[in-house]
Design a protein around this motif. Structure first.
Motif, mmCIF file in Angstrom:
data_model
loop_
_atom_site.group_PDB
_atom_site.id
_atom_site.type_symbol
_atom_site.label_atom_id
_atom_site.label_comp_id
_atom_site.label_asym_id
_atom_site.label_seq_id
_atom_site.Cartn_x
_atom_site.Cartn_y
_atom_site.Cartn_z
ATOM 1 N N CYS A 35 4.149 -0.996 2.167
ATOM 2 C CA CYS A 35 4.558 -2.153 0.953
ATOM 3 C C CYS A 35 3.568 -3.402 1.370
ATOM 4 N N ILE A 39 17.317 4.724 5.167
ATOM 5 C CA ILE A 39 15.814 3.979 5.468
ATOM 6 C C ILE A 39 15.076 4.903 6.032
ATOM 7 N N ASN A 60 7.934 0.058 7.694
ATOM 8 C CA ASN A 60 9.381 0.236 7.315
ATOM 9 C C ASN A 60 10.244 -0.207 8.684
ATOM 10 N N ASN A 70 11.692 0.088 0.831
ATOM 11 C CA ASN A 70 11.701 1.130 1.456
ATOM 12 C C ASN A 70 10.970 2.210 1.368
ATOM 13 N N HIS A 108 11.841 6.536 8.021
ATOM 14 C CA HIS A 108 10.738 6.484 9.264
ATOM 15 C C HIS A 108 9.717 7.238 9.247
ATOM 16 N N SER A 146 9.418 -6.737 0.393
ATOM 17 C CA SER A 146 10.001 -5.792 1.367
ATOM 18 C C SER A 146 10.505 -4.592 0.292
#
Length: 363
Positions: free
Chosen positions: A33, A110, A10, A29, A112, A27
């Motif tokens: 992924c 986003i 990420n 969040n 982390h 891609s």
């Protein structure tokens, strides 16, 4: 030759990959992924190729390219298999250079994986996993030559000394690429295929307002890598993605002008990756084709000819060489010859970046 994009989950790796390649990697969040590595063959931007095209007016133009691999995010414990770590580390081992993406922006939307933004800590997490994997490799090798040392084998003793030097360095939390080697030590260490010996480019992924001058996070990364023998590039990856969506050249240029950039950061990254891999370009120019050929720096004329076809290297007679600057000045091969600027070179000639070459060979 290929460069691998690495980093924590990420941080913008796949978004960056999509900016560089027409291959659209997934891609999203959430961590992991990307699982299987995505591979893109990416053209290297080179204004010299466009200039040669204008002089020669060929039927087609073929740019140089570089292979970029989007590798899934590493996490703590990867060297012990956490987060599919063994698979990801194997993918990194197969690359020739590393593009390490670090998150250097704040955005509460986003997530982390470590919950806070600290690119130096993130870098150290990845570094530790790569160093642990290299230590594992070195310990196995040391164990393998231990019997030979007992017999007094001089080469085994030398290798063991280098292995001890490498292990001590890694245990001080420093990458192998920052060690100063003698030529013989370097030759042996290169056979070990150590991950932290690979050249690294750190990409500081920033917000749009920090795209030119960076920010506090970037400054901390610069300080952290100052003794590491690596390079750094500031890139607003989300902004690059927006630019990449524009099909029209004028629209892209207007966007870049608005944020004060002379060229897309992704173009700079491709060029830096090319340098990172120790690559350079020579050209062939004729009415059928103007083409950029990728070679390792330091290659001789026969080796460069072999990139076109192995027969060219086997039967090499000579190379007719025009420096790009001379071609640019006289604007045609005929005028270069008339000016006495076409050089005839033999087997020992080391090709320069930008040489325009024609090979004579006989098989």
């Amino acid at each position: 030759m290929k460069a691998g994009i690495v980093g924590l989950p990420n941080v913008g790796k796949s978004t960056l990959f999509n900016c560089l390649s027409s291959t659209k990697a997934q891609s999203a969040n959430f961590p992991f992924c990307t699982i299987e590595p995505n591979i893109g063959i990416i053209n290297v931007p080179d204004k010299r190729l466009t200039e040669l095209e204008s002089y020669v007016n060929p039927e087609k133009v073929v740019p140089a390219n570089v292979e970029i691999v989007d590798i899934a995010g590493l996490v703590k414990g990867a060297s012990k298999g956490e987060g599919l770590g063994n698979q990801f580390l194997a993918n990194i081992r197969e690359t020739d250079a590393i593009i390490h993406v670090l998150r250097c922006f704040d955005d509460n939307n986003i997530v982390h994986v470590e919950n806070t933004i600290d690119p130096v800590r993130d870098k150290e997490i990845i570094d530790l996993e790569l160093q642990l994997k290299d230590l594992e490799t070195l310990e196995k090798r040391k164990e393998k030559i231990s019997r030979l040392i007992k017999t007094g084998n001089k080469e085994a003793v030398f290798q063991n000394d280098v292995l001890v030097k490498l292990i001590d360095h890694l245990q001080s939390f420093s990458p192998v690429r920052s060690i100063e080697f003698s030529e013989k030590e370097k030759e042996f260490s290169n056979t070990l295929d150590l991950i932290t010996n690979k050249p690294v480019l750190y990409v500081c992924n920033v917000d749009e307002s920090s795209a030119i001058n960076g920010n506090g996070y970037v400054n901390k990364v610069k300080e952290a890598i100052k003794n590491e023998n690596s390079d750094l590039l500031i890139l607003a990856v989300a902004t690059e993605a927006d630019i990449n969506e524009l099909d029209n050249f004028d629209d892209r240029k207007a966007f870049l002008d608005d944020i004060g950039l002379s060229e897309a950061g992704s173009s700079k990254l491709i060029k830096k990756s090319y340098d990172l891999l120790n690559l350079q370009t020579y050209f062939t120019a004729g009415v059928k084709e103007v083409r950029a050929w990728t070679i390792n720096k330091g290659m001789t004329a026969p080796q460069a000819a072999g990139v076109i076809h192995t027969d060219f290297e086997k039967g090499f007679i000579r190379a007719e060489v025009i420096s790009f600057n001379d071609y640019s000045e006289y604007k045609s091969e005929i005028k270069v010859k008339e000016a006495g600027k076409l050089n005839i070179e033999g087997k020992e000639y080391i090709v320069n970046d930008g040489d325009v070459m024609h090979f004579r060979f006989n098989v």
